[in-house]
Design an enzyme around this catalytic site. Structure first.
Site, short mmCIF file in Angstrom:
data_model
loop_
_atom_site.label_atom_id
_atom_site.label_comp_id
_atom_site.label_asym_id
_atom_site.label_seq_id
_atom_site.Cartn_x
_atom_site.Cartn_y
_atom_site.Cartn_z
N GLY A 70 1.09 8.32 5.51
CA GLY A 70 2.53 8.17 5.34
C GLY A 70 3.03 8.78 4.05
O GLY A 70 4.10 9.40 4.02
N ASN A 150 9.22 -2.26 3.82
CA ASN A 150 7.85 -2.77 3.79
C ASN A 150 7.71 -4.08 3.01
O ASN A 150 6.73 -4.79 3.18
CB ASN A 150 6.93 -1.72 3.19
N GLN A 179 6.57 1.75 8.24
CA GLN A 179 6.41 0.30 8.42
C GLN A 179 6.96 -0.15 9.78
O GLN A 179 6.49 -1.13 10.35
CB GLN A 179 7.12 -0.42 7.27
N HIS A 201 -2.58 3.85 10.24
CA HIS A 201 -3.26 2.61 9.86
C HIS A 201 -2.37 1.38 9.90
O HIS A 201 -2.83 0.26 9.73
CB HIS A 201 -3.92 2.76 8.48
N THR A 237 -8.21 22.22 6.94
CA THR A 237 -8.87 21.91 8.21
C THR A 237 -8.42 20.54 8.71
O THR A 237 -8.40 19.57 7.95
CB THR A 237 -10.41 21.94 8.02
N CYS A 324 1.10 -1.57 -2.65
CA CYS A 324 1.13 -0.59 -3.73
C CYS A 324 1.55 -1.20 -5.06
O CYS A 324 1.28 -0.65 -6.10
CB CYS A 324 2.07 0.54 -3.37
C1 PLP Z 1 7.63 2.18 4.30
C2 PLP Z 1 6.36 2.87 3.86
N1 PLP Z 1 6.37 4.17 3.58
C3 PLP Z 1 5.27 4.83 3.20
C4 PLP Z 1 4.06 4.18 3.07
C5 PLP Z 1 2.84 4.95 2.64
O1 PLP Z 1 1.97 5.15 3.74
P1 PLP Z 1 0.41 5.47 3.52
O2 PLP Z 1 -0.19 4.22 2.97
O3 PLP Z 1 -0.10 5.78 4.88
O4 PLP Z 1 0.30 6.61 2.59
C6 PLP Z 1 3.99 2.81 3.35
C7 PLP Z 1 2.73 2.07 3.18
O5 PLP Z 1 2.71 0.88 3.01
C8 PLP Z 1 5.17 2.13 3.76
O6 PLP Z 1 5.16 0.83 4.04
#
Ligand code: PLP
Length: 394
Positions: A70, A150, A179, A201, A237, A324
């Site tokens: 993401g 999120n 999300q 994921h 790749t 995060c």
């Molecule tokens: C709204 C949102 N955007 C982007 C991301 C980032 O995605 P990734 O963890 O696959 O890099 C997340 C991950 O929690 C998310 O909740």
């Protein structure tokens, strides 16, 4: 057995998905760019994954670019569109509650002369479509708004925003749907999206694979050099097994979605009643327009990180805000933008259920979470009343 209530951070890999991927991690290991039979087999699987993912979001195969997740999909969308549109303008409109994969990317673009307008949100975390309209000028090249938040689960009025953005010729609309993807139907036409990011994921697919929808005719500059893969939009790749896993997981997730959403709402509401029965707790995010499995709260006079740690000791895995921000002492920019003062935002907790969450787990969590919350609140209230530890009433 520990209870996992952090599905917004990531989800377990589904067994059927692993089975679909395995052939491409073993005998079918070829490089899709190779002309021989090994390469052709990998290419066929990759093409098929493009087709299948495209179908699920009402797009065409050529409009799907696989990425590493993401974060990369959002980076590619924003930087790619910003650089490609620089000759037309330098203004980008977004909200104050985006994931850092969007917010920090836009802040980075500011260093190169782009002007980023961050719109406020209401108490529930929603942006007003009129504000988006008003912020678009003749220098605007891009609008970026997430489909679902999120941290608090609020769903933005994205289809309405898409209509508004469409009315401004030449302005692209980017949607971070990472999300939302497991729980909200994604149709790029209904949403009016030109660019849209998803990650596998979040719906029981593998980590390390995401997708960016790029509307046909939308020019974005590749952010990596060194290869012509993904129609020149993402060099390197391809992760063939990952793309196969993405397609398989997303298909299963979409098929199961109506039933999953119904069950998650019921389970979440049961847990919500138990948790909000604790004095000083409050639901954050929109009461109705929210993700079905995401329960976000604030417990006054507590520290969310300590509560999450206390719950972990009792066998319940959850998080403070987003995965995060774990480990950082910063309070959530989302809650701050929603108008919560810093001392309240410190008491944030996120419990996120998923397709594999059982009723028995919710029964147990409905007993443990309120107990831990109440004991933490009591502890901190006692300390506040008697900071020197001399005994309350002395
Ligand atoms: C709204 C949102 N955007 C982007 C991301 C980032 O995605 P990734 O963890 O696959 O890099 C997340 C991950 O929690 C998310 O909740």
């Amino acid at each position: 057995m520990a209870i996992y209530l952090d599905h917004a951070a990531t989800t377990p890999l589904r067994r059927d998905v692993l089975d679909a991927m395995l052939p491409f991690l073993t005998d079918g290991f070829g490089n899709p760019s190779s002309a021989h039979s090994f390469g052709r087999k990998a290419r066929a699987a990759l093409d098929d994954a493009h087709e299948r993912v495209a179908r699920l979001v009402n797009a065409e195969a050529r409009e799907i670019v696989f990425t590493s997740g993401g974060t990369e999909a959002n980076n590619l969308a924003l930087k790619g569109a910003a650089w490609a549109g620089k000759a037309r303008g330098h203004r980008i409109v977004t909200t104050s509650v985006e994931h850092h994969a969007v917010g920090h990317t836009l802040r980075y673009l500011e260093k190169f002369g782009f002007e980023v307008v961050e719109l406020p949100v209401d108490r529930y975390g929603r942006v007003d479509p009129d504000h988006v309209d008003a912020a678009i000028s003749d220098k605007t090249i891009l609008v970026s708004v997430m489909l679902a938040n999120n941290e608090v689960g609020t769903i933005q009025p994205v289809a309405e925003l898409g209509r508004r953005v469409r009315a401004h010729k030449g302005v692209l609309f980017h949607v971070d749907a990472v999300q939302a993807a497991p729980y909200v139907e994604i149709d790029v036409e209904t949403l009016g999206a030109d660019l849209l990011a998803i990650a596998a994921h979040k719906f029981e697919g593998p980590k390390g694979i995401g997708a960016l929808y790029v509307r046909h005719g939308t020019h974005i500059l590749s952010q990596q050099q060194g290869g012509t893969q993904e129609r020149h939009r993402r060099a390197g790749t391809e992760n063939v097994a990952g793309t196969v896993g993405f397609a398989a997981a997303y298909e299963l997730s979409c098929t199961d979605r109506p039933e999953t959403v119904r069950r998650l709402r019921r389970q979440r509401d049961r847990l919500k009643s138990a948790v909000l029965a604790v004095d000083g707790t409050e639901l954050t995010g929109h009461p109705k327009d929210r993700l079905p499995g995401l329960l976000s709260i604030i417990a006054r006079d507590t520290d969310g990180a300590s509560v999450a740690m206390g719950l972990d000791l009792e066998g319940i895995a959850c998080s403070v805000g987003s995965a995060c921000t774990t480990g950082s002492t910063e309070v959530s920019h989302v809650l701050t933008a929603m108008g919560y003062p810093e001392e309240e935002a410190r008491g944030a907790l996120r419990l996120s259920l998923g397709r594999t969450t059982t009723d028995a787990e919710i029964d147990e969590a409905s007993e443990v979470v309120p107990r831990v919350l109440a004991s933490m609140r009591l502890g901190s209230v006692a300390v506040a009343a008697d900071p020197l530890g001399q005994g309350v009433g002395v």
